[in-house]
Design an enzyme around this catalytic site. Structure first.
Site, mmCIF file in Angstrom:
data_model
loop_
_atom_site.group_PDB
_atom_site.id
_atom_site.type_symbol
_atom_site.label_atom_id
_atom_site.label_comp_id
_atom_site.label_asym_id
_atom_site.label_seq_id
_atom_site.Cartn_x
_atom_site.Cartn_y
_atom_site.Cartn_z
ATOM 1 N N GLY A 11 -32.320 -4.407 25.618
ATOM 2 C CA GLY A 11 -31.932 -3.188 24.880
ATOM 3 C C GLY A 11 -32.259 -1.947 25.687
ATOM 4 C CB SER A 13 -28.219 0.731 27.627
ATOM 5 O OG SER A 13 -27.903 -0.248 26.649
ATOM 6 N N GLY A 14 -30.547 1.577 25.159
ATOM 7 C CA GLY A 14 -30.538 2.211 23.844
ATOM 8 C C GLY A 14 -31.502 3.377 23.722
ATOM 9 C CG LEU A 15 -33.673 6.005 20.044
ATOM 10 C CD1 LEU A 15 -33.487 7.471 20.417
ATOM 11 C CD2 LEU A 15 -33.680 5.864 18.513
ATOM 12 N N GLY A 17 -35.073 2.104 24.594
ATOM 13 C CA GLY A 17 -35.057 1.705 26.010
ATOM 14 C C GLY A 17 -35.026 2.921 26.929
ATOM 15 C CE1 TYR A 141 -32.205 -4.110 12.618
ATOM 16 C CE2 TYR A 141 -33.548 -3.312 10.798
ATOM 17 C CZ TYR A 141 -33.225 -3.308 12.142
ATOM 18 O OH TYR A 141 -33.923 -2.487 12.999
ATOM 19 C CE LYS A 145 -35.332 -5.587 14.184
ATOM 20 N NZ LYS A 145 -35.421 -5.533 15.637
ATOM 21 C CG HIS A 186 -31.086 4.529 12.586
ATOM 22 N ND1 HIS A 186 -30.956 3.867 13.783
ATOM 23 C CD2 HIS A 186 -31.495 3.602 11.681
ATOM 24 C CE1 HIS A 186 -31.283 2.591 13.604
ATOM 25 N NE2 HIS A 186 -31.608 2.406 12.344
HETATM 26 P P1 NDP Z 1 -29.894 1.096 20.121
HETATM 27 O O1 NDP Z 1 -28.795 0.829 19.132
HETATM 28 O O2 NDP Z 1 -30.046 2.464 20.642
HETATM 29 O O3 NDP Z 1 -29.737 0.089 21.347
HETATM 30 C C1 NDP Z 1 -29.524 -1.260 21.116
HETATM 31 C C2 NDP Z 1 -29.690 -1.958 22.421
HETATM 32 O O4 NDP Z 1 -29.521 -3.364 22.211
HETATM 33 C C3 NDP Z 1 -28.665 -1.538 23.462
HETATM 34 O O5 NDP Z 1 -29.281 -1.512 24.726
HETATM 35 C C4 NDP Z 1 -27.634 -2.656 23.391
HETATM 36 O O6 NDP Z 1 -26.921 -2.837 24.608
HETATM 37 C C5 NDP Z 1 -28.551 -3.831 23.126
HETATM 38 N N1 NDP Z 1 -27.835 -4.952 22.536
HETATM 39 C C6 NDP Z 1 -27.212 -4.990 21.342
HETATM 40 N N2 NDP Z 1 -26.647 -6.198 21.161
HETATM 41 C C7 NDP Z 1 -26.924 -6.926 22.262
HETATM 42 C C8 NDP Z 1 -26.604 -8.240 22.690
HETATM 43 N N3 NDP Z 1 -25.872 -9.068 21.922
HETATM 44 N N4 NDP Z 1 -27.046 -8.659 23.894
HETATM 45 C C9 NDP Z 1 -27.772 -7.838 24.683
HETATM 46 N N5 NDP Z 1 -28.126 -6.595 24.339
HETATM 47 C C10 NDP Z 1 -27.694 -6.139 23.139
HETATM 48 O O7 NDP Z 1 -31.231 0.569 19.459
HETATM 49 P P2 NDP Z 1 -32.649 1.281 19.343
HETATM 50 O O8 NDP Z 1 -33.129 1.670 20.680
HETATM 51 O O9 NDP Z 1 -32.565 2.267 18.239
HETATM 52 O O10 NDP Z 1 -33.533 0.068 18.763
HETATM 53 C C11 NDP Z 1 -34.278 -0.790 19.607
HETATM 54 C C12 NDP Z 1 -35.089 -1.728 18.723
HETATM 55 O O11 NDP Z 1 -35.901 -0.972 17.828
HETATM 56 C C13 NDP Z 1 -34.237 -2.643 17.842
HETATM 57 O O12 NDP Z 1 -34.826 -3.918 17.831
HETATM 58 C C14 NDP Z 1 -34.331 -2.001 16.466
HETATM 59 O O13 NDP Z 1 -34.192 -2.959 15.446
HETATM 60 C C15 NDP Z 1 -35.720 -1.414 16.503
HETATM 61 N N6 NDP Z 1 -35.928 -0.289 15.614
HETATM 62 C C16 NDP Z 1 -35.155 0.846 15.726
HETATM 63 C C17 NDP Z 1 -35.377 1.903 14.881
HETATM 64 C C18 NDP Z 1 -34.559 3.156 14.945
HETATM 65 O O14 NDP Z 1 -34.741 4.035 14.085
HETATM 66 N N7 NDP Z 1 -33.684 3.326 15.937
HETATM 67 C C19 NDP Z 1 -36.419 1.847 13.834
HETATM 68 C C20 NDP Z 1 -37.196 0.640 13.854
HETATM 69 C C21 NDP Z 1 -36.942 -0.383 14.695
HETATM 70 P P3 NDP Z 1 -25.511 -2.038 24.858
HETATM 71 O O15 NDP Z 1 -25.890 -0.608 25.132
HETATM 72 O O16 NDP Z 1 -24.920 -2.704 26.034
HETATM 73 O O17 NDP Z 1 -24.728 -2.194 23.585
#
Ligand code: NDP
Length: 320
Positions: A11, A13-15, A17, A141, A145, A186
């Site tokens: 993850g 590339s996400g928030l 990460g 979800y 978890k 969110h």
């Molecule tokens: P984002 O939606 O910003 O990022 C999700 C990440 O997961 C991306 O890097 C995405 O890759 C990757 N991903 C999704 N599906 C797959 C897959 N099938 N295989 C590989 N990679 C995958 O998420 P957040 O950063 O917000 O969340 C990170 C973690 O924190 C999660 O587990 C979430 O449940 C948890 N969390 C988040 C909260 C929030 O408010 N945001 C609150 C509490 C917990 P790509 O960019 O390529 O799609």
């Protein structure tokens, strides 16, 4: 020859990460690998294994998940995938942590997965996780978890000396590089995007629900510091809640965001055709403060100002 420990961040590339990435200059003794779904689809056991083979990590920060806000979580089309994709992703990652004998792994839970009505009252602590059904808007979800917590706890019990798994459990996270999709995001990124569009079109800034629901929020960079500290500076296992103590109403969040865009209060309206989700679900970070007493949180007003500025500066490339 000295080999720096390798930390695989799923993850990446996400928030959250992206926030971990901003911490890496402070940890130059470690080699970080940030993986997105383009590197491996973690719902696939074979692709997950191939990623672990390639990276051969010493540590894992497992963030990847099928994620969404309250409206995506309760969307009929997404409810099944919220359960099945997340179970698959978490099971595959944990299986590889075992197979590749990683030293320690952070798994990411969420306070959203706590029971709707806690039998022992508010605020929740880590012991409440399985004590009652989650809110119906969030079932798939939440159960995925909860299973990840159970899976890792059974493995910790089976191999107690390893102290391998800790389940970081954040409240709502916000910051830069969020998902600003108008339907699947969110609350804070969704409101930032709506406010941006309202400002551009000189129209009302619409908040979904009554605005009365109360939530805690943690700034992504604060969470990233906690995650790395829990991973490499402690030997704790099990769930650890990360949640600043103050609760804020969605109305107040909307007002803070409106102020940043110079939208007047009269232009803030509430669409009560939408529900509020859980009215409140305060969680206690006492365990975290016992483990890392030095923890501090960015004030919400400062974090929101930063996040709005980031969105304005990166509108063209932001995920939306
Ligand atoms: P984002 O939606 O910003 O990022 C999700 C990440 O997961 C991306 O890097 C995405 O890759 C990757 N991903 C999704 N599906 C797959 C897959 N099938 N295989 C590989 N990679 C995958 O998420 P957040 O950063 O917000 O969340 C990170 C973690 O924190 C999660 O587990 C979430 O449940 C948890 N969390 C988040 C909260 C929030 O408010 N945001 C609150 C509490 C917990 P790509 O960019 O390529 O799609």
């Amino acid at each position: 020859m000295y080999q720096p420990p390798t930390i695989l961040v799923t993850g990446g590339s996400g928030l959250i990460g992206s926030a971990i990435k901003r911490q890496t200059p402070h940890y130059q003794q470690c080699f970080f690998v940030f993986a997105s779904s383009k590197d491996a689809d973690l719902t696939s056991p074979a692709e997950t294994k191939a990623l672990f083979q390639k990276v051969n990590p010493n540590y894992v920060i497992h963030l990847a998940a099928r994620v969404g806000g309250v409206y995506r979580n309760s969307n009929e089309k997404d409810r099944v995938k919220m359960l099945t994709d997340n179970i698959a992703i978490n099971t595959n990652v944990i299986a590889c942590c075992e197979e590749f004998n990683v030293t320690r792994a952070i798994l990411c839970l969420s306070t959203c997965v706590f029971p709707d009505i806690p039998p022992s009252g508010y605020p929740f602590d880590e012991t409440a996780l399985h004590q009652g059904a989650p809110h119906p808007s969030n079932e798939g979800y939440a159960h995925a978890k909860r299973l990840m917590e159970l899976h890792s706890r059974l493995l910790n019990d089976e191999n107690p000396n390893a102290k391998r798994y800790v389940c970081v459990t954040p409240t709502n996270v916000y910051g830069s590089h969020d998902n600003y999709h108008l339907e699947n995001s969110h609350v804070i990124p969704g409101l930032i995007h709506r406010a941006y569009l309202a400002k551009m079109s000189n129209s009302n800034f619409v908040l979904r629900g009554t605005g009365s629901a109360l939530r805690q929020f943690v700034f992504s960079d604060d969470l990233a510091r906690v995650i790395i500290n829990l991973l490499i500076k402690t030997a704790v296992t099990g769930p650890v809640i990360v949640a600043p103590q103050n609760e804020y109403s969605i109305r107040y969040i909307g007002e803070l965001i409106a102020d940043r865009f110079e939208i007047s209060r009269e232009r803030i309206v509430f669409d009560t055709n939408f529900g509020d989700g859980q009215k409140r679900k305060p969680a206690s970070d006492q365990r975290l403060r016992n483990i890392l007493p030095e923890i501090t949180y960015t004030p919400l007003e400062v974090g929101i100002a930063y996040s709005v500025k980031w969105f304005q500066n990166n509108y063209d490339t932001a995920r939306k």
